[in-house]
Design a protein around this motif. Structure first.
Motif, PDB file in Angstrom:
ATOM      1  N   TRP A 134       0.815  -1.209   0.000  1.00 22.31           N
ATOM      2  CA  TRP A 134       0.000   0.000   0.000  1.00 22.31           C
ATOM      3  C   TRP A 134       0.853   1.266   0.000  1.00 22.31           C
ATOM      4  O   TRP A 134       0.492   2.262  -0.630  1.00 22.31           O
ATOM      5  N   CYS A 135       1.972   1.243   0.724  1.00 17.80           N
ATOM      6  CA  CYS A 135       2.767   2.469   0.866  1.00 17.80           C
ATOM      7  C   CYS A 135       3.991   2.500  -0.032  1.00 17.80           C
ATOM      8  O   CYS A 135       4.762   3.466  -0.005  1.00 17.80           O
ATOM      9  N   GLY A 136       4.186   1.429  -0.829  1.00 15.36           N
ATOM     10  CA  GLY A 136       5.338   1.395  -1.729  1.00 15.36           C
ATOM     11  C   GLY A 136       6.649   1.181  -1.011  1.00 15.36           C
ATOM     12  O   GLY A 136       7.707   1.601  -1.494  1.00 15.36           O
ATOM     13  N   GLY A 137       6.602   0.501   0.136  1.00 16.98           N
ATOM     14  CA  GLY A 137       7.804   0.256   0.920  1.00 16.98           C
ATOM     15  C   GLY A 137       8.357  -1.140   0.723  1.00 16.98           C
ATOM     16  O   GLY A 137       7.782  -1.966   0.008  1.00 16.98           O
ATOM     17  N   VAL A 138       9.477  -1.413   1.370  1.00 27.81           N
ATOM     18  CA  VAL A 138      10.133  -2.726   1.313  1.00 27.81           C
ATOM     19  C   VAL A 138      10.130  -3.321   2.714  1.00 27.81           C
ATOM     20  O   VAL A 138      10.607  -2.693   3.671  1.00 27.81           O
ATOM     21  N   TRP A 139       9.579  -4.529   2.826  1.00 32.06           N
ATOM     22  CA  TRP A 139       9.474  -5.203   4.124  1.00 32.06           C
ATOM     23  C   TRP A 139      10.699  -6.065   4.363  1.00 32.06           C
ATOM     24  O   TRP A 139      11.077  -6.887   3.535  1.00 32.06           O
ATOM     25  N   ASN A 140      11.303  -5.861   5.518  1.00 30.70           N
ATOM     26  CA  ASN A 140      12.446  -6.667   5.943  1.00 30.70           C
ATOM     27  C   ASN A 140      12.069  -7.374   7.228  1.00 30.70           C
ATOM     28  O   ASN A 140      12.239  -6.853   8.321  1.00 30.70           O
ATOM     29  N   GLY A 141      11.490  -8.589   7.074  1.00 26.35           N
ATOM     30  CA  GLY A 141      11.049  -9.341   8.231  1.00 26.35           C
ATOM     31  C   GLY A 141      10.373 -10.622   7.798  1.00 26.35           C
ATOM     32  O   GLY A 141      10.409 -10.998   6.618  1.00 26.35           O
ATOM     33  N   ALA A 142       9.739 -11.298   8.746  1.00 22.19           N
ATOM     34  CA  ALA A 142       9.077 -12.571   8.442  1.00 22.19           C
ATOM     35  C   ALA A 142       7.971 -12.354   7.417  1.00 22.19           C
ATOM     36  O   ALA A 142       7.196 -11.403   7.536  1.00 22.19           O
ATOM     37  N   PRO A 143       7.849 -13.221   6.411  1.00 20.33           N
ATOM     38  CA  PRO A 143       6.862 -13.012   5.348  1.00 20.33           C
ATOM     39  C   PRO A 143       5.416 -13.054   5.812  1.00 20.33           C
ATOM     40  O   PRO A 143       4.538 -12.492   5.171  1.00 20.33           O
ATOM     41  N   ASP A 144       5.155 -13.748   6.939  1.00 19.02           N
ATOM     42  CA  ASP A 144       3.769 -13.866   7.403  1.00 19.02           C
ATOM     43  C   ASP A 144       3.460 -12.920   8.570  1.00 19.02           C
ATOM     44  O   ASP A 144       2.478 -13.107   9.292  1.00 19.02           O
ATOM     45  N   ALA A 145       4.268 -11.897   8.751  1.00 20.54           N
ATOM     46  CA  ALA A 145       4.084 -10.972   9.877  1.00 20.54           C
ATOM     47  C   ALA A 145       2.770 -10.210   9.752  1.00 20.54           C
ATOM     48  O   ALA A 145       2.345  -9.824   8.666  1.00 20.54           O
ATOM     49  N   VAL A 146       2.120 -10.008  10.899  1.00 17.06           N
ATOM     50  CA  VAL A 146       0.838  -9.302  10.964  1.00 17.06           C
ATOM     51  C   VAL A 146       0.894  -8.290  12.106  1.00 17.06           C
ATOM     52  O   VAL A 146       1.436  -8.570  13.178  1.00 17.06           O
ATOM     53  N   PHE A 147       0.322  -7.102  11.882  1.00 19.20           N
ATOM     54  CA  PHE A 147       0.247  -6.069  12.922  1.00 19.20           C
ATOM     55  C   PHE A 147      -1.204  -5.906  13.367  1.00 19.20           C
ATOM     56  O   PHE A 147      -2.126  -5.996  12.552  1.00 19.20           O
ATOM     57  N   CYS A 148      -1.409  -5.631  14.651  1.00 23.96           N
ATOM     58  CA  CYS A 148      -2.767  -5.435  15.173  1.00 23.96           C
ATOM     59  C   CYS A 148      -3.130  -3.963  15.267  1.00 23.96           C
ATOM     60  O   CYS A 148      -4.060  -3.588  15.981  1.00 23.96           O
ATOM     61  N   GLY A 149      -2.404  -3.115  14.548  1.00 22.92           N
ATOM     62  CA  GLY A 149      -2.670  -1.690  14.543  1.00 22.92           C
ATOM     63  C   GLY A 149      -1.378  -0.925  14.377  1.00 22.92           C
ATOM     64  O   GLY A 149      -0.310  -1.520  14.140  1.00 22.92           O
ATOM     65  N   VAL A 150      -1.455   0.402  14.494  1.00 30.25           N
ATOM     66  CA  VAL A 150      -0.267   1.243  14.380  1.00 30.25           C
ATOM     67  C   VAL A 150      -0.146   2.137  15.606  1.00 30.25           C
ATOM     68  O   VAL A 150      -1.122   2.373  16.315  1.00 30.25           O
ATOM     69  N   GLN A 151       1.063   2.631  15.842  1.00 31.87           N
ATOM     70  CA  GLN A 151       1.301   3.547  16.947  1.00 31.87           C
ATOM     71  C   GLN A 151       2.453   4.470  16.574  1.00 31.87           C
ATOM     72  O   GLN A 151       3.373   4.071  15.860  1.00 31.87           O
ATOM     73  N   THR A 152       2.385   5.717  17.036  1.00 32.80           N
ATOM     74  CA  THR A 152       3.444   6.691  16.761  1.00 32.80           C
ATOM     75  C   THR A 152       4.121   7.175  18.034  1.00 32.80           C
ATOM     76  O   THR A 152       5.062   7.964  17.954  1.00 32.80           O
ATOM     77  N   ASP A 153       3.650   6.729  19.177  1.00 39.27           N
ATOM     78  CA  ASP A 153       4.143   7.226  20.461  1.00 39.27           C
ATOM     79  C   ASP A 153       4.569   6.042  21.322  1.00 39.27           C
ATOM     80  O   ASP A 153       3.738   5.213  21.704  1.00 39.27           O
ATOM     81  N   THR A 154       5.851   5.956  21.653  1.00 39.33           N
ATOM     82  CA  THR A 154       6.361   4.817  22.419  1.00 39.33           C
ATOM     83  C   THR A 154       5.867   4.812  23.861  1.00 39.33           C
ATOM     84  O   THR A 154       6.058   3.828  24.574  1.00 39.33           O
ATOM     85  N   ARG A 155       5.205   5.887  24.288  1.00 40.59           N
ATOM     86  CA  ARG A 155       4.645   5.902  25.639  1.00 40.59           C
ATOM     87  C   ARG A 155       3.312   5.166  25.706  1.00 40.59           C
ATOM     88  O   ARG A 155       2.793   4.900  26.790  1.00 40.59           O
ATOM     89  N   MET A 156       2.764   4.830  24.546  1.00 40.27           N
ATOM     90  CA  MET A 156       1.499   4.110  24.474  1.00 40.27           C
ATOM     91  C   MET A 156       1.770   2.628  24.256  1.00 40.27           C
ATOM     92  O   MET A 156       2.899   2.206  24.010  1.00 40.27           O
ATOM     93  N   SER A 157       0.701   1.808  24.333  1.00 40.06           N
ATOM     94  CA  SER A 157       0.845   0.361  24.161  1.00 40.06           C
ATOM     95  C   SER A 157       1.389   0.037  22.772  1.00 40.06           C
ATOM     96  O   SER A 157       0.871   0.514  21.761  1.00 40.06           O
ATOM     97  N   MET A 158       2.423  -0.776  22.740  1.00 41.46           N
ATOM     98  CA  MET A 158       3.105  -1.122  21.487  1.00 41.46           C
ATOM     99  C   MET A 158       2.897  -2.574  21.080  1.00 41.46           C
ATOM    100  O   MET A 158       3.249  -2.945  19.962  1.00 41.46           O
ATOM    101  N   GLU A 159       2.378  -3.381  21.948  1.00 37.66           N
ATOM    102  CA  GLU A 159       2.340  -4.820  21.727  1.00 37.66           C
ATOM    103  C   GLU A 159       1.665  -5.180  20.407  1.00 37.66           C
ATOM    104  O   GLU A 159       0.489  -4.895  20.198  1.00 37.66           O
ATOM    105  N   GLY A 160       2.445  -5.798  19.513  1.00 33.60           N
ATOM    106  CA  GLY A 160       1.906  -6.263  18.243  1.00 33.60           C
ATOM    107  C   GLY A 160       1.655  -5.181  17.210  1.00 33.60           C
ATOM    108  O   GLY A 160       1.147  -5.467  16.123  1.00 33.60           O
ATOM    109  N   LYS A 161       2.022  -3.924  17.511  1.00 35.84           N
ATOM    110  CA  LYS A 161       1.723  -2.804  16.616  1.00 35.84           C
ATOM    111  C   LYS A 161       2.869  -2.556  15.622  1.00 35.84           C
ATOM    112  O   LYS A 161       4.003  -3.002  15.820  1.00 35.84           O
ATOM    113  N   LEU A 162       2.527  -1.811  14.582  1.00 41.05           N
ATOM    114  CA  LEU A 162       3.526  -1.267  13.671  1.00 41.05           C
ATOM    115  C   LEU A 162       3.856   0.139  14.163  1.00 41.05           C
ATOM    116  O   LEU A 162       2.988   1.008  14.185  1.00 41.05           O
ATOM    117  N   PHE A 163       5.090   0.355  14.581  1.00 37.16           N
ATOM    118  CA  PHE A 163       5.505   1.676  15.039  1.00 37.16           C
ATOM    119  C   PHE A 163       5.862   2.522  13.828  1.00 37.16           C
ATOM    120  O   PHE A 163       6.697   2.132  13.002  1.00 37.16           O
TER     121      PHE A 163
END
Length: 456
Positions: A16-45
């Motif tokens: 969607w964003c025209g980026g290159v993924w460097n990680g496990a091919p089946d990786a899944v995120f449960c949301g996004v976050q921009t602030d490390t003071r908030m819950s990060m578990e499973g998110k795309l920072f």
């Protein structure tokens, strides 16, 4: 992963964003976050570069807090952190991911904008849809209505959501068009056109043109809700490719027209152009809040909420913090309307305050920000309005309010005009003078922190 949730595959996000993924091919995120003071578990920072901080400096902190990956820009390497790397701005990449997720979900998206009242309208409409249709509704979180906040709000929408109700705010020309492209609204509401961010929108016509970008994004099979009482009604209607639903608080000929209104209780008799009337008990004080409620009701009717569900829904609606939030303490009525302010909303709040029965009406009014070269005239107009509304005591807070609101209020005949350089000073003044039977209205731009004056 649940069948109804937020699950963003790394492959989809990169695509969607025209980026290159460097990680496990089946990786899944449960949301996004921009602030490390908030819950990060499973998110795309998402590493956002701002004026004071650069999110790229916190990528490892995000990973340590449980982030499943990071969206980054440039060629910098992050040891042991899976990344989506883009060549451009991560803000743009975040917007593209939100747009991709929005298109993947099947929710009906409602976009709401306006110079004032958009958050209240958004909250009312989301509540009416949730209560009246028993629908799953995602809405803008907090004040997330800009080019970072809107994508984050959309990326909280689960795959099972029936509706997404999102507000869009702008303070620079061209921003609304960008937000509309991210949102892809099925329908839209413009609450009003008024003086806000006048530093960047010198005329009301400039403001109307900016807001119209949201209308232009609604497809032919959608609808837009517009204020028939506005001088910009015809102008805004011209941008709509779809059906225009008109509302009027002043009894004008509209699809939803108020025949009778009680500003103190928010009770309204609404005449429906399709036939019949709707007796509403909103519980929202002031004509400005009644207007917000009317726009939300019109949109809710168009989206299928039965007429007999509105009053039960309003009976369970709770107002928003800092938006005409009322509280009684030791015989004093406090009205916290200090979430934000512009010239029109200031005047609307003062008029609503006039209907409050009290021994003394005390208005604590703070600076209004981002008004540009016309700020003196705008502040003086608020001071004159305070005099017209027969305020007994005015406490001006901040340099602009102390100079201009206070001067105009005194010239207009407000019996007692006091000045305070800060919210703390205003609080001390109030503590020394208020007594049982008083009513206190607190309003100013959010940056003035006037909410701190009110008791919790």
């Amino acid at each position: 992963m649940s069948e109804s949730g937020v699950y963003l595959t790394a492959a989809e996000c990169a695509s969607w964003c025209g980026g290159v993924w460097n990680g496990a091919p089946d990786a899944v995120f449960c949301g996004v976050q921009t602030d490390t003071r908030m819950s990060m578990e499973g998110k795309l920072f998402v590493a956002i570069k701002g004026e004071r901080f650069d999110g790229h400096d916190f990528v490892h902190d995000a990973a340590a807090a449980g982030a499943a990956g990071a969206l980054v820009s440039g060629v910098r390497r992050y040891e042991n952190v899976p990344t989506i790397t883009v060549g451009g701005d991560t803000r743009d990449a975040l917007a593209k991911i939100a747009r991709g997720w929005r298109r993947k979900c099947h929710a009906v998206i409602v976009g709401i904008t306006g110079s004032a009242g958009k958050t209240t309208t958004k909250e009312i409409l989301a509540h009416l849809l949730s209560s009246g249709l028993k629908a799953e509704v995602c809405r803008t979180s907090d004040n997330w209505n800009n080019d970072v906040g809107l994508p984050k709000s959309i990326l909280q929408m689960t795959s099972g959501s029936d509706f997404g109700v999102f507000e869009a705010g702008t303070n620079h020309p061209g921003e609304m068009e960008r937000l509309a492209r991210i949102m892809c609204p099925d329908c839209a509401v413009i609450t009003n056109i008024g003086r806000a961010h006048a530093e960047f929108f010198p005329t009301l016509q400039d403001t109307a043109r900016e807001k119209a970008s949201l209308l232009a994004a609604v497809p032919k099979d959608g609808f837009v809700v517009l204020d028939a009482d506005s001088v910009f009604f015809s102008y805004l209607s011209g941008f709509a490719k779809c059906r225009v639903v008109s509302v009027s608080i002043n009894g004008s000929n509209a699809d939803f027209s108020v025949e009778k209104v009680d500003p103190a209780s928010g009770g309204m008799t609404v005449r429906l152009k399709c036939g019949g009337t709707l007796e509403l008990r909103t519980g929202l004080a002031g004509l400005h809040q009644c207007s917000d409620a009317l726009a939300a009701v019109a949109a809710a009717v168009e989206l299928g909420v039965p007429l007999d569900m509105f009053n039960p829904a309003f009976s369970t609606f709770r107002g928003l913090a800092g938006r005409w939030q009322t509280l009684r303490r030791e015989g004093v009525l406090w009205i916290n309307d200090a979430y934000n302010a512009n010239p029109d909303s200031m005047k609307a709040s003062l008029r609503a305050f006039t209907g409050i029965s009290a021994k003394r009406r005390i208005a604590v009014l703070g600076d209004m920000l981002e008004l540009g070269s016309g700020e003196e005239a705008f502040h003086r107009a608020v001071g004159s309005e305070a005099a017209s509304c027969r305020i007994d005591v005015l406490i001006a807070v901040g340099e602009r309010a102390c100079s201009w609101i206070a001067a105009a209020a005194g010239e207009g005949g407000v019996p007692a005009v006091l000045r305070a350089p800060s919210a703390n000073c205003a609080s001390e003044i109030l503590s020394s003078m208020i007594s049982s039977g008083d009513a206190v209205l607190v309003k100013g731009s959010n940056g003035m922190h006037l909410s701190e004056i009110c008791p919790e």
